[in-house]
Design an enzyme around this catalytic site. Structure first.
Site, PDB file in Angstrom:
ATOM      1  N   LYS A   1       0.679  -1.038   0.484  1.00  0.00           N
ATOM      2  CA  LYS A   1      -0.305   0.052  -0.143  1.00  0.00           C
ATOM      3  C   LYS A   1       1.232   1.380  -0.150  1.00  0.00           C
ATOM      4  CE  LYS A   1      -2.199   1.854   3.603  1.00  0.00           C
ATOM      5  NZ  LYS A   1      -2.137   3.394   3.867  1.00  0.00           N
TER       6      LYS A   1
ATOM      7  N   ASP B   1      -3.398   4.137  -2.201  1.00  0.00           N
ATOM      8  CA  ASP B   1      -4.660   5.026  -1.429  1.00  0.00           C
ATOM      9  C   ASP B   1      -4.223   6.403  -0.868  1.00  0.00           C
ATOM     10  OD1 ASP B   1      -6.035   5.309   0.758  1.00  0.00           O
ATOM     11  OD2 ASP B   1      -4.692   4.563   2.754  1.00  0.00           O
TER      12      ASP B   1
ATOM     13  N   LYS C   1      -7.548   8.087  -1.627  1.00  0.00           N
ATOM     14  CA  LYS C   1      -8.781   8.469  -1.223  1.00  0.00           C
ATOM     15  C   LYS C   1      -9.431   9.887  -1.653  1.00  0.00           C
ATOM     16  CE  LYS C   1      -7.851   7.182   3.797  1.00  0.00           C
ATOM     17  NZ  LYS C   1      -6.120   6.679   3.520  1.00  0.00           N
TER      18      LYS C   1
ATOM     19  N   ASP D   1     -13.574  14.882  -4.350  1.00  0.00           N
ATOM     20  CA  ASP D   1     -13.938  16.079  -5.599  1.00  0.00           C
ATOM     21  C   ASP D   1     -15.543  16.238  -6.448  1.00  0.00           C
ATOM     22  OD1 ASP D   1     -13.788  18.476  -7.151  1.00  0.00           O
ATOM     23  OD2 ASP D   1     -11.280  17.876  -6.047  1.00  0.00           O
TER      24      ASP D   1
ATOM     25  N   THR E   1     -11.727   6.106  11.060  1.00  0.00           N
ATOM     26  CA  THR E   1     -12.049   5.892  12.114  1.00  0.00           C
ATOM     27  C   THR E   1     -11.509   6.480  13.204  1.00  0.00           C
ATOM     28  OG1 THR E   1      -9.528   4.386  11.434  1.00  0.00           O
ATOM     29  CG2 THR E   1     -11.385   3.107  11.424  1.00  0.00           C
TER      30      THR E   1
ATOM     31  N   ARG F   1       3.474  -1.014  10.445  1.00  0.00           N
ATOM     32  CA  ARG F   1       4.321  -1.425  11.892  1.00  0.00           C
ATOM     33  C   ARG F   1       5.253  -2.478  12.346  1.00  0.00           C
ATOM     34  NH1 ARG F   1       1.881   3.398  14.975  1.00  0.00           N
ATOM     35  NH2 ARG F   1      -0.039   3.019  13.701  1.00  0.00           N
TER      36      ARG F   1
HETATM   37  O1  C5P Z   1       1.025   0.621  11.014  1.00  0.00           O
HETATM   38  P1  C5P Z   1      -0.482   0.116  11.031  1.00  0.00           P
HETATM   39  O2  C5P Z   1      -0.249  -1.589  10.927  1.00  0.00           O
HETATM   40  O3  C5P Z   1      -0.655   0.705  11.941  1.00  0.00           O
HETATM   41  O4  C5P Z   1      -0.717   0.846   9.537  1.00  0.00           O
HETATM   42  C1  C5P Z   1      -2.128   0.548   9.072  1.00  0.00           C
HETATM   43  C2  C5P Z   1      -1.986   1.268   8.274  1.00  0.00           C
HETATM   44  O5  C5P Z   1      -3.821   1.739   7.355  1.00  0.00           O
HETATM   45  C3  C5P Z   1      -1.873   2.337   7.601  1.00  0.00           C
HETATM   46  O6  C5P Z   1      -1.415   3.270   6.473  1.00  0.00           O
HETATM   47  C4  C5P Z   1      -2.889   3.703   8.545  1.00  0.00           C
HETATM   48  O7  C5P Z   1      -3.139   5.300   7.542  1.00  0.00           O
HETATM   49  C5  C5P Z   1      -3.809   2.977   7.282  1.00  0.00           C
HETATM   50  N1  C5P Z   1      -5.551   3.041   7.885  1.00  0.00           N
HETATM   51  C6  C5P Z   1      -5.533   3.264   9.071  1.00  0.00           C
HETATM   52  N2  C5P Z   1      -7.150   2.990   9.113  1.00  0.00           N
HETATM   53  C7  C5P Z   1      -7.704   3.535   8.705  1.00  0.00           C
HETATM   54  C8  C5P Z   1      -7.545   3.165   7.586  1.00  0.00           C
HETATM   55  C9  C5P Z   1      -6.193   3.535   7.014  1.00  0.00           C
HETATM   56  O8  C5P Z   1      -4.978   2.555  10.036  1.00  0.00           O
HETATM   57  N3  C5P Z   1      -9.139   3.577   9.542  1.00  0.00           N
END
Ligand code: C5P
Length: 232
Positions: free
Chosen positions: A32, A59, A61, A64, A119, A211
């Site tokens: 992603k 990603d 998003k 417009d 979220t 992460r």
């Molecule tokens: O590091 P981590 O596993 O928390 O990363 C989750 C990824 O998913 C990040 O790129 C974050 O921006 C994205 N994301 C999220 N929650 C959402 C939408 C997208 O964690 N509701």
């Protein structure tokens, strides 16, 4: 479309991204790419990573007027990304415009996924700032149904919501779910999390994991563990 693990490449530069990708000598993970990396490096990063053989969920998003989103989606489609997304709040006309823009001359197109309520938006901010007064889980389901009716392929949602989305929109409507953590891992700033195994149980189609893989002492081993728990 089979189940898969998508690694969130939340890096600030191409250099950092390639250093990470170079660790993977055997597999070509689905990646992603988000706003930070895309805005820092531009479309070239997408072309380079595609050339390395990875599938890409871009990603960005989009949100417009329909004509602008249609034209922007045509550009992303030419980049040969595999999944892209938009805000369902842009309404049905925008989502239909996006699908038109994405569809190539030969009829193929990347998958198109909707973001419902972020979220980071809670009931209170939705009511105060957006003047939406329905319960937030109903708003999310309504956006999911609107996206499905517009012809989209799925939504981004919490793994906790994936089962309900499938009940309401059908099992073929894709759920792409971030917020995944290993049972023995660090939650970081994510609050409502699920293990890869539980996300599989509940029916997520793709998990987005950042992460727990990118910051792991051994990212390749962490990725393999994720695939083992979620896919195998
Ligand atoms: O590091 P981590 O596993 O928390 O990363 C989750 C990824 O998913 C990040 O790129 C974050 O921006 C994205 N994301 C999220 N929650 C959402 C939408 C997208 O964690 N509701």
């Amino acid at each position: 479309m089979g189940k898969d693990v998508i690694i969130a490449c939340d890096f600030a530069s191409a250099e950092q991204t390639y250093a990470f990708l170079d660790l993977f000598t055997e597999e070509k993970p689905f990646l992603k790419i988000g706003m930070e990396l895309f805005y820092a490096e531009g479309p070239q990063i997408v072309r380079e990573i595609k050339k390395r053989g990875h599938r890409i969920f871009l990603d960005l998003k989009l949100h417009d007027i329909p004509n602008t989103v249609k034209k922007a989606m045509a550009v992303l489609s030419n980049l040969d990304v595999d999944i892209c997304n938009l805000h369902a709040a842009g309404t049905t006309a925008m989502m239909k415009g996006a699908l038109e823009g994405l569809t190539r001359a030969d009829g193929t197109r990347p998958l198109l996924i909707a973001v419902t309520q972020l979220t980071s938006t809670d009931q209170e901010s939705m009511e105060q700032d957006l003047l939406i007064h329905e319960p937030i889980d109903q708003v999310v389901m309504h956006y999911a149904k609107t996206a499905k009716n517009a012809g989209l392929d799925g939504i981004v949602c919490s793994p906790l919501e994936a089962g309900k989305v499938h009940d309401v929109c059908g099992k073929d409507f894709l759920t792409i779910t971030p917020g995944v953590r290993f049972a023995d891992g660090d939650k970081g700033d994510q609050k409502r999390v699920m293990t890869p195994e539980a996300a599989k149980e509940i029916g997520s189609d793709y998990i987005v994991v950042g992460r727990p893989i990118t910051q792991a002492a051994d990212p390749v081993a962490a990725y393999r563990r994720c695939v083992k728990e979620f896919v195998d």
